[in-house]
Motif scaffolding. Sequence first.
Motif, PDB file in Angstrom:
ATOM      1  N   ILE A 132      24.051 -13.797  -1.655  1.00 54.56           N
ATOM      2  CA  ILE A 132      24.421 -15.397  -1.406  1.00 54.56           C
ATOM      3  C   ILE A 132      23.447 -15.977  -0.381  1.00 54.56           C
ATOM      4  CG2 ILE A 132      25.909 -17.261  -0.725  1.00 54.56           C
ATOM      5  CD1 ILE A 132      28.276 -15.200  -1.195  1.00 54.56           C
ATOM      6  N   VAL A 133      22.905 -17.158  -0.760  1.00 52.03           N
ATOM      7  CA  VAL A 133      21.918 -18.100  -0.225  1.00 52.03           C
ATOM      8  C   VAL A 133      22.449 -19.504  -0.167  1.00 52.03           C
ATOM      9  CG1 VAL A 133      19.484 -18.743   0.510  1.00 52.03           C
ATOM     10  CG2 VAL A 133      20.072 -16.257  -0.411  1.00 52.03           C
ATOM     11  N   ILE A 134      22.747 -19.939   1.134  1.00 52.46           N
ATOM     12  CA  ILE A 134      22.988 -21.090   1.266  1.00 52.46           C
ATOM     13  C   ILE A 134      22.005 -21.860   2.515  1.00 52.46           C
ATOM     14  CG2 ILE A 134      24.975 -22.881   2.194  1.00 52.46           C
ATOM     15  CD1 ILE A 134      26.933 -20.883   1.394  1.00 52.46           C
ATOM     16  N   GLU A 135      21.782 -23.051   2.018  1.00 50.70           N
ATOM     17  CA  GLU A 135      20.402 -23.654   2.652  1.00 50.70           C
ATOM     18  C   GLU A 135      21.131 -25.050   2.984  1.00 50.70           C
ATOM     19  OE1 GLU A 135      17.127 -26.550   2.822  1.00 50.70           O
ATOM     20  OE2 GLU A 135      18.985 -26.645   1.523  1.00 50.70           O
ATOM     21  N   ASN A 136      20.820 -25.645   4.282  1.00 54.31           N
ATOM     22  CA  ASN A 136      21.130 -26.751   4.640  1.00 54.31           C
ATOM     23  C   ASN A 136      20.523 -27.373   5.955  1.00 54.31           C
ATOM     24  OD1 ASN A 136      23.139 -29.177   5.052  1.00 54.31           O
ATOM     25  ND2 ASN A 136      24.701 -27.670   3.780  1.00 54.31           N
ATOM     26  N   VAL A 137      20.781 -28.484   6.446  1.00 57.28           N
ATOM     27  CA  VAL A 137      20.259 -29.145   7.540  1.00 57.28           C
ATOM     28  C   VAL A 137      20.407 -28.302   8.702  1.00 57.28           C
ATOM     29  CG1 VAL A 137      19.972 -31.230   6.616  1.00 57.28           C
ATOM     30  CG2 VAL A 137      21.711 -30.983   7.852  1.00 57.28           C
ATOM     31  N   SER A 138      19.670 -28.288   9.876  1.00 55.16           N
ATOM     32  CA  SER A 138      19.803 -27.616  11.014  1.00 55.16           C
ATOM     33  C   SER A 138      21.313 -27.786  11.607  1.00 55.16           C
ATOM     34  CB  SER A 138      18.952 -27.665  11.923  1.00 55.16           C
ATOM     35  OG  SER A 138      18.531 -28.910  12.250  1.00 55.16           O
ATOM     36  N   GLY A 139      21.702 -29.147  11.585  1.00 58.49           N
ATOM     37  CA  GLY A 139      22.942 -29.590  12.007  1.00 58.49           C
ATOM     38  C   GLY A 139      23.961 -29.037  11.471  1.00 58.49           C
ATOM     39  N   PHE A 140      23.664 -28.263  10.337  1.00 56.91           N
ATOM     40  CA  PHE A 140      25.165 -27.646   9.599  1.00 56.91           C
ATOM     41  C   PHE A 140      25.660 -26.600  10.811  1.00 56.91           C
ATOM     42  CE2 PHE A 140      26.137 -24.298   6.384  1.00 56.91           C
ATOM     43  CZ  PHE A 140      26.947 -24.924   5.722  1.00 56.91           C
ATOM     44  N   LEU A 195      19.695 -21.323   7.273  1.00 57.54           N
ATOM     45  CA  LEU A 195      19.916 -20.519   6.156  1.00 57.54           C
ATOM     46  C   LEU A 195      21.082 -19.576   6.339  1.00 57.54           C
ATOM     47  CD1 LEU A 195      16.580 -19.532   4.786  1.00 57.54           C
ATOM     48  CD2 LEU A 195      17.958 -21.068   3.925  1.00 57.54           C
ATOM     49  N   ILE A 196      21.962 -19.424   5.401  1.00 56.77           N
ATOM     50  CA  ILE A 196      22.858 -18.213   5.568  1.00 56.77           C
ATOM     51  C   ILE A 196      22.639 -17.557   4.103  1.00 56.77           C
ATOM     52  CG2 ILE A 196      25.304 -17.604   5.217  1.00 56.77           C
ATOM     53  CD1 ILE A 196      26.025 -20.536   6.311  1.00 56.77           C
ATOM     54  N   VAL A 197      22.360 -15.978   4.880  1.00 57.80           N
ATOM     55  CA  VAL A 197      21.713 -14.994   3.681  1.00 57.80           C
ATOM     56  C   VAL A 197      22.916 -13.867   3.761  1.00 57.80           C
ATOM     57  CG1 VAL A 197      20.167 -13.615   2.651  1.00 57.80           C
ATOM     58  CG2 VAL A 197      19.566 -15.575   4.170  1.00 57.80           C
ATOM     59  N   CYS A 198      23.695 -13.756   2.603  1.00 58.06           N
ATOM     60  CA  CYS A 198      24.896 -12.557   2.582  1.00 58.06           C
ATOM     61  C   CYS A 198      24.417 -11.537   1.624  1.00 58.06           C
ATOM     62  CB  CYS A 198      26.036 -13.291   2.514  1.00 58.06           C
ATOM     63  SG  CYS A 198      26.302 -14.832   3.410  1.00 58.06           S
ATOM     64  N   SER A 199      25.166 -10.454   1.730  1.00 64.38           N
ATOM     65  CA  SER A 199      25.111  -9.158   0.876  1.00 64.38           C
ATOM     66  C   SER A 199      26.540  -8.624   0.812  1.00 64.38           C
ATOM     67  CB  SER A 199      23.762  -8.369   1.299  1.00 64.38           C
ATOM     68  OG  SER A 199      24.052  -7.119   0.563  1.00 64.38           O
ATOM     69  N   LEU A 200      26.749  -8.133  -0.361  1.00 66.08           N
ATOM     70  CA  LEU A 200      27.955  -7.216  -0.381  1.00 66.08           C
ATOM     71  C   LEU A 200      27.689  -5.811  -0.044  1.00 66.08           C
ATOM     72  CD1 LEU A 200      29.562  -8.302  -4.009  1.00 66.08           C
ATOM     73  CD2 LEU A 200      30.668  -8.482  -1.647  1.00 66.08           C
ATOM     74  N   ALA A 201      26.443  -5.558   0.144  1.00 65.88           N
ATOM     75  CA  ALA A 201      26.015  -4.306   0.431  1.00 65.88           C
ATOM     76  C   ALA A 201      25.870  -4.272   2.154  1.00 65.88           C
ATOM     77  CB  ALA A 201      24.691  -3.602  -0.296  1.00 65.88           C
ATOM     78  N   GLU A 202      26.292  -3.257   2.688  1.00 66.32           N
ATOM     79  CA  GLU A 202      26.011  -3.039   4.134  1.00 66.32           C
ATOM     80  C   GLU A 202      24.425  -2.963   4.329  1.00 66.32           C
ATOM     81  OE1 GLU A 202      27.765  -3.521   6.838  1.00 66.32           O
ATOM     82  OE2 GLU A 202      29.685  -4.284   5.781  1.00 66.32           O
ATOM     83  N   GLY A 203      23.822  -3.408   5.320  1.00 67.98           N
ATOM     84  CA  GLY A 203      22.540  -3.186   5.647  1.00 67.98           C
ATOM     85  C   GLY A 203      21.825  -3.984   6.678  1.00 67.98           C
ATOM     86  N   ASP A 204      20.599  -4.068   6.837  1.00 69.57           N
ATOM     87  CA  ASP A 204      19.948  -4.892   7.788  1.00 69.57           C
ATOM     88  C   ASP A 204      20.228  -6.243   7.481  1.00 69.57           C
ATOM     89  OD1 ASP A 204      18.631  -2.493   8.479  1.00 69.57           O
ATOM     90  OD2 ASP A 204      17.117  -2.826   7.177  1.00 69.57           O
ATOM     91  N   ASP A 205      19.878  -7.145   8.688  1.00 70.47           N
ATOM     92  CA  ASP A 205      20.118  -8.530   8.780  1.00 70.47           C
ATOM     93  C   ASP A 205      18.969  -9.104   7.857  1.00 70.47           C
ATOM     94  OD1 ASP A 205      19.426 -11.155   9.509  1.00 70.47           O
ATOM     95  OD2 ASP A 205      20.627 -10.829  11.472  1.00 70.47           O
ATOM     96  N   LEU A 206      19.557  -9.874   6.688  1.00 73.21           N
ATOM     97  CA  LEU A 206      18.400 -10.329   5.762  1.00 73.21           C
ATOM     98  C   LEU A 206      17.749 -11.449   6.287  1.00 73.21           C
ATOM     99  CD1 LEU A 206      20.501  -9.801   2.435  1.00 73.21           C
ATOM    100  CD2 LEU A 206      18.760  -8.256   3.265  1.00 73.21           C
ATOM    101  N   PHE A 207      18.600 -12.208   6.972  1.00 71.44           N
ATOM    102  CA  PHE A 207      17.817 -13.561   7.497  1.00 71.44           C
ATOM    103  C   PHE A 207      16.467 -12.962   8.513  1.00 71.44           C
ATOM    104  CE2 PHE A 207      17.119 -16.384  10.972  1.00 71.44           C
ATOM    105  CZ  PHE A 207      16.772 -17.625  10.182  1.00 71.44           C
ATOM    106  N   LEU A 208      16.772 -12.114   9.231  1.00 74.08           N
ATOM    107  CA  LEU A 208      15.744 -11.518  10.194  1.00 74.08           C
ATOM    108  C   LEU A 208      14.904 -11.036   9.344  1.00 74.08           C
ATOM    109  CD1 LEU A 208      14.593 -11.118  12.895  1.00 74.08           C
ATOM    110  CD2 LEU A 208      16.102  -8.880  13.105  1.00 74.08           C
ATOM    111  N   LYS A 209      14.902 -10.081   8.146  1.00 74.31           N
ATOM    112  CA  LYS A 209      13.905  -9.712   7.423  1.00 74.31           C
ATOM    113  C   LYS A 209      13.304 -10.850   6.559  1.00 74.31           C
ATOM    114  CE  LYS A 209      15.385  -5.206   5.790  1.00 74.31           C
ATOM    115  NZ  LYS A 209      15.823  -4.249   4.554  1.00 74.31           N
ATOM    116  N   LEU A 210      13.771 -11.957   6.252  1.00 72.72           N
ATOM    117  CA  LEU A 210      13.114 -13.044   5.600  1.00 72.72           C
ATOM    118  C   LEU A 210      12.218 -13.550   6.688  1.00 72.72           C
ATOM    119  CD1 LEU A 210      12.863 -15.022   3.265  1.00 72.72           C
ATOM    120  CD2 LEU A 210      14.636 -16.250   4.343  1.00 72.72           C
ATOM    121  N   LYS A 211      12.525 -13.846   8.093  1.00 72.74           N
ATOM    122  CA  LYS A 211      11.629 -14.249   8.684  1.00 72.74           C
ATOM    123  C   LYS A 211      10.531 -13.495   9.190  1.00 72.74           C
ATOM    124  CE  LYS A 211      12.877 -16.997  12.218  1.00 72.74           C
ATOM    125  NZ  LYS A 211      13.253 -17.690  13.438  1.00 72.74           N
ATOM    126  N   LYS A 212      10.746 -12.105   9.074  1.00 71.98           N
ATOM    127  CA  LYS A 212       9.756 -11.286   9.489  1.00 71.98           C
ATOM    128  C   LYS A 212       8.692 -11.176   8.130  1.00 71.98           C
ATOM    129  CE  LYS A 212      11.815  -8.232  12.877  1.00 71.98           C
ATOM    130  NZ  LYS A 212      12.352  -6.956  13.160  1.00 71.98           N
TER     131      LYS A 212
END
Length: 431
Positions: A132-140, A195-212
């Motif tokens: 799941i990916v949810i995108e919104n303004v920073s004030g979210f 951004l909110i990035v979610c996964s049903l599988a346990e794993g690394d921080d996907l948001f941090l992976k995206l930034k990197k």
Amino acid sequence: MNKELGQIMRFIDVFAGCGGLSLGLLKAGCEGVAAIEKNPMAFKTLRHNLIDGERYRFNWPQWLPVGAMSCEDFLDGYQDEISELSSTIDLMVGGPPCQGFSTAGRRDPEDPRNKMAEQYLRLVKLIRPKYIVIENVSGFNSRFVKKGESIGSSSLIGSYADFICGALSGLGYSVSRGKINCADFGVPQNRHRYLIVCSLAEGDDLFLKLKKSSSRFKAMKGLGVAHITSVREAILDLETRSRTLVDNLDSGISGFRELKYRAPNVLSPYLKLMRDGYELAPNSMRLSNHKTSTISQFERIRQLSEPGRSLSKSARDTLGLKKHAITVLTASDASPTITTLPDDIIHYSENRILTARECARIQSFPDWFEFTGKYTTGGAARKLDCPRYTQIGNAVPPLLSEAIGNLLRLELSMHISSVALDGQAHLSGGV
């Protein structure tokens, strides 16, 4: 299209707007299944480019009408069919309307637009997408109320992002989130989003992976890893001074002019991405018919402003301006956030607002992507219409979305490979 990433990822775009998120995912090699958008103007643009388009097409289900509808209508009218999609959808994306969260306005937990996020959660429960990916303004992620206080009938404490993330965690998702600047992914715009990035599988921080992944993504797209794409790089070929103008024909209103476009012989790396092999002139090039007094006012604003920064209150008072936000672009730097109001920004070298196409370039929409409908609206229609400038200002930059698609396709491929290896190990151990 990044076929080398392997696994095809099927996605649904909810609150899809004109298709910025969908476009980036399709460019990343994902397969679009459906896009839910209630505004007919925005949906018409999405349909024109991504459902009936020549370059990309959703694999649209036969049971779902191809037309604008709300998330609520989708849920209430097709619940059985939606339930059958369960386990077949890899990714659900969407940015619920953000006006109720925006720090630019009055944040109100009772704003009915905030309820859209709860409908999104209903869809999650039915479909159970892997990501799941949810995108919104920073004030979210800003607090509506302080602890121990309340507004109206709301029991909400903290931010709406906290509420959504808590709900998703309760549904079994691993949740990662944070703020991101689209400029880090090659977009010529300092657009800070949540951004909110979610996964049903346990794993690394996907948001941090995206930034990197930003440097790797920029290198893959042919952009300088340490380079910030400037406004001039994005719209230099659309400057009008000393160039031929012709009648604008794509708005259905006479009396407007536009640049007679001719592509440069040599394309900058960013412009090469925007032209994307397109040989024709882009649409949405209509120039505003500014009054002489407006042009003079723009020149005075230019003289009193600090390029790249919103006009100060003292300068606004001197000019007698009631408008709170107006910025003269800096040619050599990224743009501030492109909004739905075209008069928020003045061109870096010409006394005019940007064209819709210039805004689209700064949002990273390629030139073949055509916007439909009226350019602007006013009065009471503002609450109902979604004209071209609004479609563009509300969109997720396709470059950012493409980076998200690349990351999640890779994650899905790795997950499937890991499950397959575990299965083989289990079989081997049982022999």
